[in-house]
Design a protein around this motif. Structure first.
Motif, PDB file in Angstrom:
ATOM      1  N   VAL A 116       0.856  -1.179   0.000  1.00  0.00           N
ATOM      2  CA  VAL A 116       0.000   0.000   0.000  1.00  0.00           C
ATOM      3  C   VAL A 116       0.895   1.231   0.000  1.00  0.00           C
ATOM      4  CG1 VAL A 116      -1.657   1.378   1.336  1.00  0.00           C
ATOM      5  CG2 VAL A 116      -1.950  -1.093   1.180  1.00  0.00           C
ATOM      6  N   LEU A 117       0.615   2.137  -0.920  1.00  0.00           N
ATOM      7  CA  LEU A 117       1.294   3.433  -0.976  1.00  0.00           C
ATOM      8  C   LEU A 117       0.282   4.502  -0.629  1.00  0.00           C
ATOM      9  CD1 LEU A 117       3.529   5.509  -1.983  1.00  0.00           C
ATOM     10  CD2 LEU A 117       2.308   5.413  -4.161  1.00  0.00           C
ATOM     11  N   LEU A 118       0.657   5.359   0.312  1.00  0.00           N
ATOM     12  CA  LEU A 118      -0.135   6.535   0.646  1.00  0.00           C
ATOM     13  C   LEU A 118       0.772   7.738   0.443  1.00  0.00           C
ATOM     14  CD1 LEU A 118      -1.625   5.227   4.022  1.00  0.00           C
ATOM     15  CD2 LEU A 118      -2.713   5.162   1.769  1.00  0.00           C
ATOM     16  N   ALA A 119       0.552   8.486  -0.617  1.00  0.00           N
ATOM     17  CA  ALA A 119       1.381   9.648  -0.928  1.00  0.00           C
ATOM     18  C   ALA A 119       0.483  10.874  -0.967  1.00  0.00           C
ATOM     19  CB  ALA A 119       2.092   9.459  -2.254  1.00  0.00           C
ATOM     20  N   PHE A 120       0.934  11.909  -0.297  1.00  0.00           N
ATOM     21  CA  PHE A 120       0.088  13.091  -0.141  1.00  0.00           C
ATOM     22  C   PHE A 120       0.960  14.329  -0.172  1.00  0.00           C
ATOM     23  CE2 PHE A 120      -1.702  16.028   3.130  1.00  0.00           C
ATOM     24  CZ  PHE A 120      -2.805  16.451   2.425  1.00  0.00           C
ATOM     25  N   ASP A 121       0.645  15.227  -1.059  1.00  0.00           N
ATOM     26  CA  ASP A 121       1.299  16.527  -1.109  1.00  0.00           C
ATOM     27  C   ASP A 121       0.192  17.554  -0.923  1.00  0.00           C
ATOM     28  OD1 ASP A 121       2.465  18.956  -1.723  1.00  0.00           O
ATOM     29  OD2 ASP A 121       3.707  18.151  -3.330  1.00  0.00           O
ATOM     30  N   GLY A 122       0.170  18.175   0.228  1.00  0.00           N
ATOM     31  CA  GLY A 122      -0.908  19.094   0.579  1.00  0.00           C
ATOM     32  C   GLY A 122      -1.089  20.243  -0.382  1.00  0.00           C
ATOM     33  N   ASN A 123      -0.125  20.464  -1.237  1.00  0.00           N
ATOM     34  CA  ASN A 123      -0.223  21.561  -2.195  1.00  0.00           C
ATOM     35  C   ASN A 123      -0.539  21.101  -3.610  1.00  0.00           C
ATOM     36  OD1 ASN A 123       0.529  23.434  -0.207  1.00  0.00           O
ATOM     37  ND2 ASN A 123       2.680  22.965  -0.537  1.00  0.00           N
ATOM     38  N   ALA A 124      -0.677  19.796  -3.832  1.00  0.00           N
ATOM     39  CA  ALA A 124      -0.821  19.362  -5.218  1.00  0.00           C
ATOM     40  C   ALA A 124      -1.759  18.159  -5.382  1.00  0.00           C
ATOM     41  CB  ALA A 124       0.545  19.040  -5.817  1.00  0.00           C
ATOM     42  N   ASP A 125      -1.343  16.987  -4.858  1.00  0.00           N
ATOM     43  CA  ASP A 125      -2.117  15.796  -5.145  1.00  0.00           C
ATOM     44  C   ASP A 125      -1.970  14.736  -4.063  1.00  0.00           C
ATOM     45  OD1 ASP A 125       0.457  14.877  -5.586  1.00  0.00           O
ATOM     46  OD2 ASP A 125       0.250  14.725  -7.744  1.00  0.00           O
ATOM     47  N   ALA A 126      -2.798  13.714  -4.195  1.00  0.00           N
ATOM     48  CA  ALA A 126      -2.731  12.547  -3.319  1.00  0.00           C
ATOM     49  C   ALA A 126      -2.843  11.308  -4.200  1.00  0.00           C
ATOM     50  CB  ALA A 126      -3.854  12.570  -2.289  1.00  0.00           C
ATOM     51  N   VAL A 127      -2.098  10.265  -3.834  1.00  0.00           N
ATOM     52  CA  VAL A 127      -2.119   8.997  -4.566  1.00  0.00           C
ATOM     53  C   VAL A 127      -2.179   7.875  -3.540  1.00  0.00           C
ATOM     54  CG1 VAL A 127      -0.905   7.495  -6.187  1.00  0.00           C
ATOM     55  CG2 VAL A 127      -0.713   9.969  -6.427  1.00  0.00           C
ATOM     56  N   PHE A 128      -3.183   7.021  -3.667  1.00  0.00           N
ATOM     57  CA  PHE A 128      -3.324   5.844  -2.821  1.00  0.00           C
ATOM     58  C   PHE A 128      -3.319   4.631  -3.742  1.00  0.00           C
ATOM     59  CE2 PHE A 128      -6.263   8.868  -0.394  1.00  0.00           C
ATOM     60  CZ  PHE A 128      -5.209   9.447   0.282  1.00  0.00           C
ATOM     61  N   VAL A 129      -2.440   3.655  -3.454  1.00  0.00           N
ATOM     62  CA  VAL A 129      -2.261   2.488  -4.323  1.00  0.00           C
ATOM     63  C   VAL A 129      -2.250   1.226  -3.470  1.00  0.00           C
ATOM     64  CG1 VAL A 129      -0.717   1.353  -5.984  1.00  0.00           C
ATOM     65  CG2 VAL A 129      -0.868   3.850  -5.944  1.00  0.00           C
ATOM     66  N   ASN A 130      -2.807   0.145  -4.017  1.00  0.00           N
ATOM     67  CA  ASN A 130      -2.732  -1.173  -3.390  1.00  0.00           C
ATOM     68  C   ASN A 130      -2.412  -2.200  -4.467  1.00  0.00           C
ATOM     69  OD1 ASN A 130      -5.143  -3.491  -1.980  1.00  0.00           O
ATOM     70  ND2 ASN A 130      -3.013  -3.328  -1.437  1.00  0.00           N
ATOM     71  N   PHE A 131      -1.287  -2.914  -4.301  1.00  0.00           N
ATOM     72  CA  PHE A 131      -0.943  -4.053  -5.143  1.00  0.00           C
ATOM     73  C   PHE A 131      -1.255  -5.297  -4.324  1.00  0.00           C
ATOM     74  CE2 PHE A 131       2.877  -1.658  -7.212  1.00  0.00           C
ATOM     75  CZ  PHE A 131       2.013  -0.913  -7.986  1.00  0.00           C
TER      76      PHE A 131
END
Length: 162
Positions: A116-131
């Motif tokens: 699981v990837l939880l990536a968050f940039d409060g000024n741009a985008d968020a990406v949540f991934v599950n392999f």
């Protein structure tokens, strides 16, 4: 699929994206097989990486300041839920407004069966991934490269190597 220990419901993170740009990907079973067959002559490494996966799910969206304030506690709650379910937080990056977390789920033989990837940039985008499925760092990185998931394709930059 939902009973597979490497699966997590990434949409448990409540997101009210409103007018924000969003991308949702849900690839499983025959779709993954077709993608692998289509890619086979050009990219055998990618085909090998896909061959052991059961599911790829991704939710990516743009974030403004209002959504960022709502999203931070939701991500923290989700991270705690993953830890309680036996997921191991193997990467945690905090840099200004950016935060990246990678969680891994192992089976009884210490084989990676979920990421699981939880990536968050409060000024741009968020990406949540599950392999979901049998994978290793090289496979995860190769899939991240192919799908242009920058936080996964640069795993080596974080010191995560096989």
């Amino acid at each position: 699929m939902k009973k597979h220990p490497g699966y997590t419901k990434i949409d448990e993170i409540p997101v009210v994206a409103g007018d924000q740009q969003t991308v949702d990907i849900h690839l499983h079973g025959n779709i993954l097989k077709s993608l692998a067959q289509f890619s086979e002559p050009d990219d055998p490494e990618f085909v090998a990486a896909l061959s052991n996966l059961l599911l790829i799910q991704m939710n990516a969206f743009s974030v403004d300041e209002t959504l960022a304030v709502k999203l931070k506690p939701s991500i923290a709650t989700f991270e705690n839920r993953l830890k309680k379910r036996g997921w191991e937080n193997v990467l945690r990056v905090r840099d200004h407004e950016e935060q990246v977390d990678i969680f891994i789920k192992y089976d009884d033989q210490s084989c990676m069966i979920g990421l699981v990837l939880l990536a968050f940039d409060g000024n741009a985008d968020a990406v949540f991934v599950n392999f979901v499925g049998d994978l290793d760092w090289h496979s995860a990185k190769r899939i991240g490269e192919k799908f242009d998931i920058k936080q996964i394709k640069c795993l080596d930059d974080y010191g995560l190597r096989q």
